[in-house]
Design an enzyme around this catalytic site. Structure first.
Site, PDB file in Angstrom:
ATOM      1  N   TYR A 108      51.584  24.931  96.824  1.00  0.00           N
ATOM      2  CA  TYR A 108      52.610  25.795  96.252  1.00  0.00           C
ATOM      3  C   TYR A 108      54.019  25.327  96.592  1.00  0.00           C
ATOM      4  CZ  TYR A 108      48.914  29.234  95.346  1.00  0.00           C
ATOM      5  OH  TYR A 108      47.797  29.883  94.906  1.00  0.00           O
ATOM      6  N   PRO A 127      42.879  23.486  92.889  1.00  0.00           N
ATOM      7  CA  PRO A 127      43.806  23.915  91.826  1.00  0.00           C
ATOM      8  C   PRO A 127      44.583  25.134  92.301  1.00  0.00           C
ATOM      9  CG  PRO A 127      41.580  24.651  91.345  1.00  0.00           C
ATOM     10  CD  PRO A 127      41.491  23.793  92.566  1.00  0.00           C
ATOM     11  N   PRO A 128      45.823  25.286  91.852  1.00  0.00           N
ATOM     12  CA  PRO A 128      46.578  26.470  92.268  1.00  0.00           C
ATOM     13  C   PRO A 128      45.928  27.741  91.699  1.00  0.00           C
ATOM     14  CG  PRO A 128      47.767  25.262  90.587  1.00  0.00           C
ATOM     15  CD  PRO A 128      46.571  24.436  90.938  1.00  0.00           C
ATOM     16  N   CYS A 129      45.804  28.736  92.541  1.00  0.00           N
ATOM     17  CA  CYS A 129      45.184  29.999  92.125  1.00  0.00           C
ATOM     18  C   CYS A 129      46.187  30.937  91.469  1.00  0.00           C
ATOM     19  CB  CYS A 129      44.569  30.690  93.326  1.00  0.00           C
ATOM     20  SG  CYS A 129      43.286  29.718  94.116  1.00  0.00           S
ATOM     21  N   ASN A 130      47.432  30.884  91.920  1.00  0.00           N
ATOM     22  CA  ASN A 130      48.470  31.748  91.376  1.00  0.00           C
ATOM     23  C   ASN A 130      49.201  31.041  90.236  1.00  0.00           C
ATOM     24  OD1 ASN A 130      48.149  33.990  93.139  1.00  0.00           O
ATOM     25  ND2 ASN A 130      49.021  32.740  94.752  1.00  0.00           N
TER      26      ASN A 130
END
Length: 157
Positions: free
Chosen positions: A100, A147-150
């Site tokens: 992030y 992978p980014p969750c947000n």
């Protein structure tokens, strides 16, 4: 759902509400999901969980905040505080794909600086938004381990 106050309050309230949700499927099997959660933290010093059975690592939590605010994706530095993170590192990679901090600060714009500027100019703004997902890097043809969750973060004064 609004989670307001200290991290310990969030944990108990959020867990209680999460357990009331029905099971749904995920790539790792059945799970519960709570969508559209708003968190408000009036005192950032109260962001560390201190629930004994949770076995939170306050050193990792502090290091992770520094890592994100620095705009880093470097694996070696953050894995010193949590070696289990290596399981989410792609083979041969030295940086995390979905970090992030790197996405918020390491690209062509420092999105966190932009958020601060936006709120300084207009404290009532609803445009203080930072985007995490990058459609050029986060699409179905890629399969990174992290992978980014947000998708995005929104801020208010």
């Amino acid at each position: 759902m609004l989670l307001d106050g200290r991290a310990n309050q969030w944990f108990h309230q959020g867990l209680e509400e999460l357990m009331a949700e029905p099971l749904c499927s995920s790539r790792n099997g059945p799970m519960r999901e709570r969508l559209h959660v708003l968190t408000r933290l009036p005192d950032p010093r109260q962001r560390v969980l201190t629930i004994p059975r949770r076995r939170s690592n306050p050193f990792f939590q502090t290091a992770q905040a520094v890592w994100v605010l620095a705009g880093s994706a470097n694996a070696d530095w953050i894995c010193r505080y949590n070696s289990q993170l290596r399981a989410y590192l792609d083979p041969g990679a030295t940086a995390f794909h979905g970090a992030y901090g790197h996405r918020l600060r390491g690209g062509t714009r420092d999105q966190l600086r932009d958020v601060i500027t936006q709120l300084e100019r207009d404290p009532d703004s609803r445009r203080a938004v930072a985007i995490i997902r990058d459609p050029r890097r986060d699409h179905p043809d890629l399969a990174p381990r992290d992978p980014p969750c947000n998708l995005a973060l929104t801020f208010s004064a």
